[in-house]
Scaffold this active site. Structure first.
Site, PDB file in Angstrom:
ATOM      1  N   HIS A   1       3.596 -15.779  -4.217  1.00 50.38           N
ATOM      2  CA  HIS A   1       3.392 -15.677  -5.675  1.00 50.38           C
ATOM      3  C   HIS A   1       4.154 -16.710  -6.509  1.00 50.38           C
ATOM      4  O   HIS A   1       4.992 -16.370  -7.343  1.00 50.38           O
ATOM      5  CB  HIS A   1       3.652 -14.268  -6.201  1.00 50.38           C
ATOM      6  CG  HIS A   1       4.849 -13.548  -5.663  1.00 50.38           C
ATOM      7  ND1 HIS A   1       6.103 -14.122  -5.567  1.00 50.38           N
ATOM      8  CD2 HIS A   1       4.988 -12.278  -5.195  1.00 50.38           C
ATOM      9  CE1 HIS A   1       6.937 -13.237  -5.078  1.00 50.38           C
ATOM     10  NE2 HIS A   1       6.300 -12.112  -4.844  1.00 50.38           N
TER      11      HIS A   1
ATOM     12  N   ASN B   1       8.416  -3.180   2.046  1.00 54.03           N
ATOM     13  CA  ASN B   1       9.312  -2.394   1.173  1.00 54.03           C
ATOM     14  C   ASN B   1       8.740  -1.011   0.878  1.00 54.03           C
ATOM     15  O   ASN B   1       8.474  -0.637  -0.256  1.00 54.03           O
ATOM     16  CB  ASN B   1       9.647  -3.156  -0.116  1.00 54.03           C
ATOM     17  CG  ASN B   1       8.433  -3.666  -0.855  1.00 54.03           C
ATOM     18  OD1 ASN B   1       7.383  -3.897  -0.273  1.00 54.03           O
ATOM     19  ND2 ASN B   1       8.554  -3.838  -2.149  1.00 54.03           N
TER      20      ASN B   1
ATOM     21  N   PHE C   1       0.821  -1.218   0.000  1.00 54.25           N
ATOM     22  CA  PHE C   1       0.000   0.000   0.000  1.00 54.25           C
ATOM     23  C   PHE C   1       0.856   1.271   0.000  1.00 54.25           C
ATOM     24  O   PHE C   1       0.337   2.376   0.077  1.00 54.25           O
ATOM     25  CB  PHE C   1      -0.977  -0.023   1.169  1.00 54.25           C
ATOM     26  CG  PHE C   1      -2.190  -0.929   0.959  1.00 54.25           C
ATOM     27  CD1 PHE C   1      -2.376  -1.606  -0.237  1.00 54.25           C
ATOM     28  CD2 PHE C   1      -3.130  -1.087   1.961  1.00 54.25           C
ATOM     29  CE1 PHE C   1      -3.476  -2.435  -0.439  1.00 54.25           C
ATOM     30  CE2 PHE C   1      -4.246  -1.913   1.773  1.00 54.25           C
ATOM     31  CZ  PHE C   1      -4.421  -2.588   0.579  1.00 54.25           C
TER      32      PHE C   1
ATOM     33  N   ASP D   1      -0.958  -9.624  -4.292  1.00 50.53           N
ATOM     34  CA  ASP D   1       0.302  -8.887  -4.464  1.00 50.53           C
ATOM     35  C   ASP D   1       0.024  -7.503  -5.057  1.00 50.53           C
ATOM     36  O   ASP D   1       0.758  -7.010  -5.918  1.00 50.53           O
ATOM     37  CB  ASP D   1       1.292  -9.663  -5.324  1.00 50.53           C
ATOM     38  CG  ASP D   1       2.704  -9.066  -5.290  1.00 50.53           C
ATOM     39  OD1 ASP D   1       2.999  -8.274  -4.367  1.00 50.53           O
ATOM     40  OD2 ASP D   1       3.515  -9.379  -6.186  1.00 50.53           O
TER      41      ASP D   1
ATOM     42  N   ASN E   1       6.852  -8.898 -10.916  1.00 53.51           N
ATOM     43  CA  ASN E   1       7.898  -9.808 -10.446  1.00 53.51           C
ATOM     44  C   ASN E   1       7.279 -10.711  -9.379  1.00 53.51           C
ATOM     45  O   ASN E   1       6.776 -10.183  -8.391  1.00 53.51           O
ATOM     46  CB  ASN E   1       9.054  -9.043  -9.801  1.00 53.51           C
ATOM     47  CG  ASN E   1       9.752  -8.097 -10.765  1.00 53.51           C
ATOM     48  OD1 ASN E   1       9.624  -8.205 -11.966  1.00 53.51           O
ATOM     49  ND2 ASN E   1      10.497  -7.156 -10.214  1.00 53.51           N
TER      50      ASN E   1
END
Length: 446
Positions: free
Chosen positions: A237, A95, A64, A311, A284
């Protein structure tokens, strides 16, 4: 006392679909029965005739972007979009800027969410090559888990020191969630194509650069390390047919030490879509072949893959519309994930019961989330009403993401989220999110 009575619902829960009523008092599911009568005129009655009620979706992986990257998104804007998409709880990634790799940064994010989040929230703490001491300070009862990037992604959080990695795996009881792509393989592939194309590499080569081999090398190493150390590992993922062979369906989720997640975009798109979508579907790990996509579906349905998530990772439209090497990876998904998977249900690919298992029940079991993810008496009233026959088309006017775009723009969905109830409050109805922010911090049975 606030009371909501949902009448005539087709309730989807724990592998069954049955007709009944649901009584919500304050923030709790008070009663589930064949027929419940309103005890007073103050009761808010929702007639769900012909529609389905599912538990609020729990998304175990979102970005977010707050703090520090708020030109792309904020906790407020994206949690609002999540509510409109039937996602009532989310686990956000570390991140950001600053990265969530200190207790101080973690506390700051909890503070922001407590003031601005429309949906229930928790966060992952980030691991790096040099923050083991901070990791050991984290109380596993207060956060969803630990996130490690074993391949570089958005932000500079690559954990590439094998000694540190083994120490982290050996030292924490937290669930370790990992992004698995082998950096050396990716960089070697990238150099080959840069020599030929410079920065303007054709998007169709993305899955050849971030290849199935890069994913498999990293995932298999992480699993090997988890088995060696006894760590509790969750692989985010999964995107390749090769990786699906690494996971087991032989034991129940609650007993698994190694689990896996697949994301909506890897089940929806394939490399054939790069021609029309370009960098808008640059993720990714990369969206790969139709063969990979079919293998992911198979693993999801047979129990090797445990969780279905988004994701969600927005960037501005300007950022995405750059040449290959400069366009960041990631895209917004929380508003459209559930209805996208319901399209697969319409095509006979997945049952409603299985969707609820993978998007609601299993994240709650895997992360030991307290009293959410199921429609049960005594549980928090996080409920979503879905009409499977109310078509609509995604366009700029109905997109709620701060970035203002979606890889699903122009797509028509057959299903629609009509109501979202969060902690007993009706927070979404008639395509409008309530102005009142009802999100709460997730708690864990650990």
């Amino acid at each position: 006392m606030k009371t909501i009575l949902i009448k005539n619902a087709r309730i989807v829960n724990e592998g069954q679909i049955f007709e009944g009523d649901i009584l919500v008092e304050n923030d709790i599911i008070k009663e589930i029965s064949n027929s419940i009568s309103a005890k007073s005129s103050d009761v808010k009655i929702i007639d769900a005739e012909g529609n389905y009620v599912i538990p609020g979706v729990i998304d175990d992986q979102v970005h977010f972007r707050e703090p520090g990257l708020t030109q792309k998104a904020t906790i407020e804007t994206e949690s609002k979009a999540a509510i409109a998409g039937g996602i009532t709880s989310y686990i956000e990634m570390p991140n950001t800027n600053p990265q969530t790799t200190t207790i101080e940064a973690l506390d700051e994010k909890f503070k922001i969410a407590s003031e601005t989040s429309y949906a229930n929230y928790s966060f992952m703490f980030g691991g790096t090559n040099d923050n083991l001491e901070e990791i050991l300070k984290v109380n596993p009862k207060e956060v969803a888990g630990l996130k490690l990037f074993l391949g570089s992604s958005t932000g500079n959080m690559l954990v590439d020191n094998p000694v540190v990695l083994e120490k982290i795996f050996s030292s924490t009881d937290m669930i370790i969630s990992v992004h698995c792509e082998d950096e050396a393989t990716i960089q070697a592939n990238l150099e080959i194509y840069k020599k030929e194309y410079g920065d303007d590499i054709p998007m169709k080569l993305h899955p050849h650069i971030r290849s199935d081999k890069a994913c498999y090398i990293s995932s298999s190493k992480a699993i090997e390390l988890a088995k060696k150390t006894g760590a509790r590992l969750h692989v985010f993922h999964v995107s390749t047919a090769l990786e699906t062979k690494l996971f087991s369906k032989k034991i129940p989720l609650k007993d698994k030490k190694i689990t896996a997640e697949v994301c909506v975009h890897h089940l929806w798109f394939s490399e054939e879509d790069y021609e029309t979508k370009g960098t808008l579907i640059k993720w990714n790990p990369a969206v790969k072949s139709t063969k990979d996509r079919e293998a992911l579906w198979k693993a999801l349905l047979d129990g090797r893959i445990d969780v279905l998530a988004t994701d969600h990772a927005p960037h501005t439209f300007e950022e995405k519309n750059q040449v290959y090497t400069k366009a960041p990876s990631g895209g917004p998904l929380v508003q459209h994930a559930l209805v996208a998977i319901l399209e697969a249900h319409h095509k006979g690919k997945i049952s409603l019961e299985k969707i609820v298992e993978k998007m609601c029940h299993n994240p709650a079991i895997l992360f030991q989330i307290e009293k959410r993810g199921f429609i049960k008496e005594g549980y928090f009233a996080d409920l979503v009403i879905v009409n499977l026959n109310q078509p609509w088309t995604v366009n700029k006017q109905n997109i709620l993401y701060k970035c203002g775009w979606s890889p699903f723009e122009g797509t028509s969905f057959k299903s629609r989220v009509t109501h979202t109830i969060l902690n007993g409050e009706l927070v979404y109805e008639n395509s409008k999110v309530s102005a009142s922010k009802q999100g709460r911090r997730l708690t864990f049975n650990r």
